[in-house]
Write a protein that holds these residues in place. Sequence first.
Motif, PDB file in Angstrom:
ATOM      1  N   TYR A  79       0.812  -1.219   0.000  1.00  0.00           N
ATOM      2  CA  TYR A  79       0.000   0.000   0.000  1.00  0.00           C
ATOM      3  C   TYR A  79       0.845   1.268   0.000  1.00  0.00           C
ATOM      4  O   TYR A  79       0.317   2.368   0.016  1.00  0.00           O
ATOM      5  CB  TYR A  79      -0.924   0.029   1.224  1.00  0.00           C
ATOM      6  CG  TYR A  79      -2.082  -0.913   1.091  1.00  0.00           C
ATOM      7  CD1 TYR A  79      -3.269  -0.504   0.509  1.00  0.00           C
ATOM      8  CD2 TYR A  79      -1.984  -2.228   1.527  1.00  0.00           C
ATOM      9  CE1 TYR A  79      -4.346  -1.373   0.370  1.00  0.00           C
ATOM     10  CE2 TYR A  79      -3.049  -3.104   1.396  1.00  0.00           C
ATOM     11  CZ  TYR A  79      -4.220  -2.676   0.823  1.00  0.00           C
ATOM     12  OH  TYR A  79      -5.258  -3.539   0.686  1.00  0.00           O
ATOM     13  N   MET A  80       2.144   1.100  -0.001  1.00  0.00           N
ATOM     14  CA  MET A  80       3.036   2.254   0.098  1.00  0.00           C
ATOM     15  C   MET A  80       3.376   2.789  -1.297  1.00  0.00           C
ATOM     16  O   MET A  80       3.451   2.008  -2.228  1.00  0.00           O
ATOM     17  CB  MET A  80       4.320   1.881   0.842  1.00  0.00           C
ATOM     18  CG  MET A  80       4.075   1.375   2.247  1.00  0.00           C
ATOM     19  SD  MET A  80       3.084   2.447   3.281  1.00  0.00           S
ATOM     20  CE  MET A  80       4.247   3.706   3.713  1.00  0.00           C
ATOM     21  N   PRO A  81       3.629   4.044  -1.463  1.00  0.00           N
ATOM     22  CA  PRO A  81       3.464   5.055  -0.427  1.00  0.00           C
ATOM     23  C   PRO A  81       1.995   5.429  -0.298  1.00  0.00           C
ATOM     24  O   PRO A  81       1.252   5.400  -1.277  1.00  0.00           O
ATOM     25  CB  PRO A  81       4.280   6.230  -0.936  1.00  0.00           C
ATOM     26  CG  PRO A  81       4.233   6.101  -2.418  1.00  0.00           C
ATOM     27  CD  PRO A  81       4.137   4.615  -2.699  1.00  0.00           C
ATOM     28  N   THR A  82       1.594   5.730   0.909  1.00  0.00           N
ATOM     29  CA  THR A  82       0.229   6.188   1.142  1.00  0.00           C
ATOM     30  C   THR A  82       0.236   7.225   2.241  1.00  0.00           C
ATOM     31  O   THR A  82       1.037   7.150   3.173  1.00  0.00           O
ATOM     32  CB  THR A  82      -0.716   5.025   1.527  1.00  0.00           C
ATOM     33  OG1 THR A  82      -2.040   5.548   1.683  1.00  0.00           O
ATOM     34  CG2 THR A  82      -0.294   4.368   2.834  1.00  0.00           C
ATOM     35  N   GLY A  83      -0.614   8.160   2.119  1.00  0.00           N
ATOM     36  CA  GLY A  83      -0.816   9.142   3.180  1.00  0.00           C
ATOM     37  C   GLY A  83      -2.094   8.823   3.942  1.00  0.00           C
ATOM     38  O   GLY A  83      -2.489   9.545   4.836  1.00  0.00           O
ATOM     39  N   ASP A  84      -2.727   7.728   3.547  1.00  0.00           N
ATOM     40  CA  ASP A  84      -4.008   7.352   4.137  1.00  0.00           C
ATOM     41  C   ASP A  84      -3.797   6.247   5.170  1.00  0.00           C
ATOM     42  O   ASP A  84      -3.605   5.075   4.823  1.00  0.00           O
ATOM     43  CB  ASP A  84      -4.960   6.881   3.039  1.00  0.00           C
ATOM     44  CG  ASP A  84      -6.353   6.574   3.562  1.00  0.00           C
ATOM     45  OD1 ASP A  84      -6.594   6.706   4.780  1.00  0.00           O
ATOM     46  OD2 ASP A  84      -7.204   6.194   2.742  1.00  0.00           O
ATOM     47  N   TRP A  85      -3.805   6.621   6.444  1.00  0.00           N
ATOM     48  CA  TRP A  85      -3.607   5.674   7.539  1.00  0.00           C
ATOM     49  C   TRP A  85      -4.592   4.515   7.461  1.00  0.00           C
ATOM     50  O   TRP A  85      -4.266   3.377   7.769  1.00  0.00           O
ATOM     51  CB  TRP A  85      -3.731   6.406   8.879  1.00  0.00           C
ATOM     52  CG  TRP A  85      -3.881   5.476  10.032  1.00  0.00           C
ATOM     53  CD1 TRP A  85      -5.016   5.228  10.741  1.00  0.00           C
ATOM     54  CD2 TRP A  85      -2.872   4.636  10.595  1.00  0.00           C
ATOM     55  NE1 TRP A  85      -4.771   4.298  11.715  1.00  0.00           N
ATOM     56  CE2 TRP A  85      -3.454   3.912  11.640  1.00  0.00           C
ATOM     57  CE3 TRP A  85      -1.536   4.418  10.315  1.00  0.00           C
ATOM     58  CZ2 TRP A  85      -2.750   2.999  12.416  1.00  0.00           C
ATOM     59  CZ3 TRP A  85      -0.834   3.496  11.086  1.00  0.00           C
ATOM     60  CH2 TRP A  85      -1.441   2.812  12.118  1.00  0.00           C
ATOM     61  N   TRP A  86      -5.812   4.767   7.047  1.00  0.00           N
ATOM     62  CA  TRP A  86      -6.868   3.747   7.075  1.00  0.00           C
ATOM     63  C   TRP A  86      -6.617   2.623   6.074  1.00  0.00           C
ATOM     64  O   TRP A  86      -7.192   1.546   6.199  1.00  0.00           O
ATOM     65  CB  TRP A  86      -8.227   4.396   6.868  1.00  0.00           C
ATOM     66  CG  TRP A  86      -8.492   5.343   7.999  1.00  0.00           C
ATOM     67  CD1 TRP A  86      -8.517   6.698   7.935  1.00  0.00           C
ATOM     68  CD2 TRP A  86      -8.688   5.010   9.375  1.00  0.00           C
ATOM     69  NE1 TRP A  86      -8.725   7.234   9.176  1.00  0.00           N
ATOM     70  CE2 TRP A  86      -8.834   6.207  10.085  1.00  0.00           C
ATOM     71  CE3 TRP A  86      -8.749   3.810  10.086  1.00  0.00           C
ATOM     72  CZ2 TRP A  86      -9.047   6.251  11.453  1.00  0.00           C
ATOM     73  CZ3 TRP A  86      -8.957   3.862  11.450  1.00  0.00           C
ATOM     74  CH2 TRP A  86      -9.108   5.062  12.117  1.00  0.00           C
ATOM     75  N   GLN A  87      -5.754   2.831   5.094  1.00  0.00           N
ATOM     76  CA  GLN A  87      -5.411   1.750   4.170  1.00  0.00           C
ATOM     77  C   GLN A  87      -4.530   0.702   4.829  1.00  0.00           C
ATOM     78  O   GLN A  87      -4.601  -0.470   4.490  1.00  0.00           O
ATOM     79  CB  GLN A  87      -4.704   2.298   2.934  1.00  0.00           C
ATOM     80  CG  GLN A  87      -5.632   2.981   1.973  1.00  0.00           C
ATOM     81  CD  GLN A  87      -4.919   3.324   0.683  1.00  0.00           C
ATOM     82  OE1 GLN A  87      -3.738   3.645   0.673  1.00  0.00           O
ATOM     83  NE2 GLN A  87      -5.646   3.247  -0.420  1.00  0.00           N
ATOM     84  N   ILE A  88      -3.685   1.115   5.746  1.00  0.00           N
ATOM     85  CA  ILE A  88      -2.764   0.165   6.379  1.00  0.00           C
ATOM     86  C   ILE A  88      -3.173  -0.213   7.803  1.00  0.00           C
ATOM     87  O   ILE A  88      -2.658  -1.175   8.362  1.00  0.00           O
ATOM     88  CB  ILE A  88      -1.319   0.699   6.377  1.00  0.00           C
ATOM     89  CG1 ILE A  88      -1.222   2.038   7.092  1.00  0.00           C
ATOM     90  CG2 ILE A  88      -0.780   0.774   4.957  1.00  0.00           C
ATOM     91  CD1 ILE A  88       0.181   2.543   7.292  1.00  0.00           C
ATOM     92  N   ALA A  89      -4.106   0.510   8.391  1.00  0.00           N
ATOM     93  CA  ALA A  89      -4.537   0.246   9.770  1.00  0.00           C
ATOM     94  C   ALA A  89      -4.963  -1.208  10.013  1.00  0.00           C
ATOM     95  O   ALA A  89      -4.645  -1.764  11.061  1.00  0.00           O
ATOM     96  CB  ALA A  89      -5.648   1.209  10.166  1.00  0.00           C
ATOM     97  N   PRO A  90      -5.653  -1.862   9.069  1.00  0.00           N
ATOM     98  CA  PRO A  90      -6.061  -3.253   9.325  1.00  0.00           C
ATOM     99  C   PRO A  90      -4.889  -4.224   9.502  1.00  0.00           C
ATOM    100  O   PRO A  90      -5.075  -5.325  10.010  1.00  0.00           O
ATOM    101  CB  PRO A  90      -6.872  -3.627   8.086  1.00  0.00           C
ATOM    102  CG  PRO A  90      -7.296  -2.342   7.491  1.00  0.00           C
ATOM    103  CD  PRO A  90      -6.214  -1.371   7.806  1.00  0.00           C
ATOM    104  N   PHE A  91      -3.706  -3.812   9.097  1.00  0.00           N
ATOM    105  CA  PHE A  91      -2.544  -4.699   9.179  1.00  0.00           C
ATOM    106  C   PHE A  91      -1.687  -4.436  10.416  1.00  0.00           C
ATOM    107  O   PHE A  91      -0.619  -5.007  10.568  1.00  0.00           O
ATOM    108  CB  PHE A  91      -1.707  -4.576   7.911  1.00  0.00           C
ATOM    109  CG  PHE A  91      -2.533  -4.736   6.663  1.00  0.00           C
ATOM    110  CD1 PHE A  91      -3.253  -5.898   6.433  1.00  0.00           C
ATOM    111  CD2 PHE A  91      -2.614  -3.714   5.741  1.00  0.00           C
ATOM    112  CE1 PHE A  91      -4.044  -6.033   5.301  1.00  0.00           C
ATOM    113  CE2 PHE A  91      -3.392  -3.845   4.603  1.00  0.00           C
ATOM    114  CZ  PHE A  91      -4.106  -5.007   4.383  1.00  0.00           C
TER     115      PHE A  91
END
Length: 158
Positions: free
Chosen positions: A88-100
């Motif tokens: 999911y990187m790079p991402t500025g959206d915390w919610w994309q990686i929060a489930p992991f």
Amino acid sequence: MSTEFIVMVKVHGVYSFYMCDEPDLWVIDNATYAQAFIDAGFDLSYVSDDCERADTGVLSVSNIDKFLNKIASQKVDTSFLNELIESYMPTGDWWQIAPFMPQVIYDFDSNRYCSYHEQHIFDKFIPDEWSSDGDLLKSTPDESRYWVVNDCDLLEKE
């Protein structure tokens, strides 16, 4: 993937991670949890004697190995979790990686826990000898900190 969550466990000084889609399995005091359902009028007679928690009413250092052996197929390597995040990187959206990220952390060596999961069952059904510790992630050794990507601790960016 949205219904699954990550549990971090420390037992005998070893950190391990489990990806699960049944949060109820990780309630420490499953006996009291089940009784709450019975008291509310639910019939639990359908629960099989061979389910993962059948003989571990309250998870503790004395029976956690038995439980972890039953759910060994849910164990995941930190490299796998790191790859999920990196995809999911790079991402500025915390919610994309929060489930992991770890949503429940149990340190069976010191009876400490931390819950980031929206279901408060993890906090509600915890034995008195356990204590909540929000710093458990900070004390995780570097080799288990799969959420560090390119020397950036994603949990510190949250």
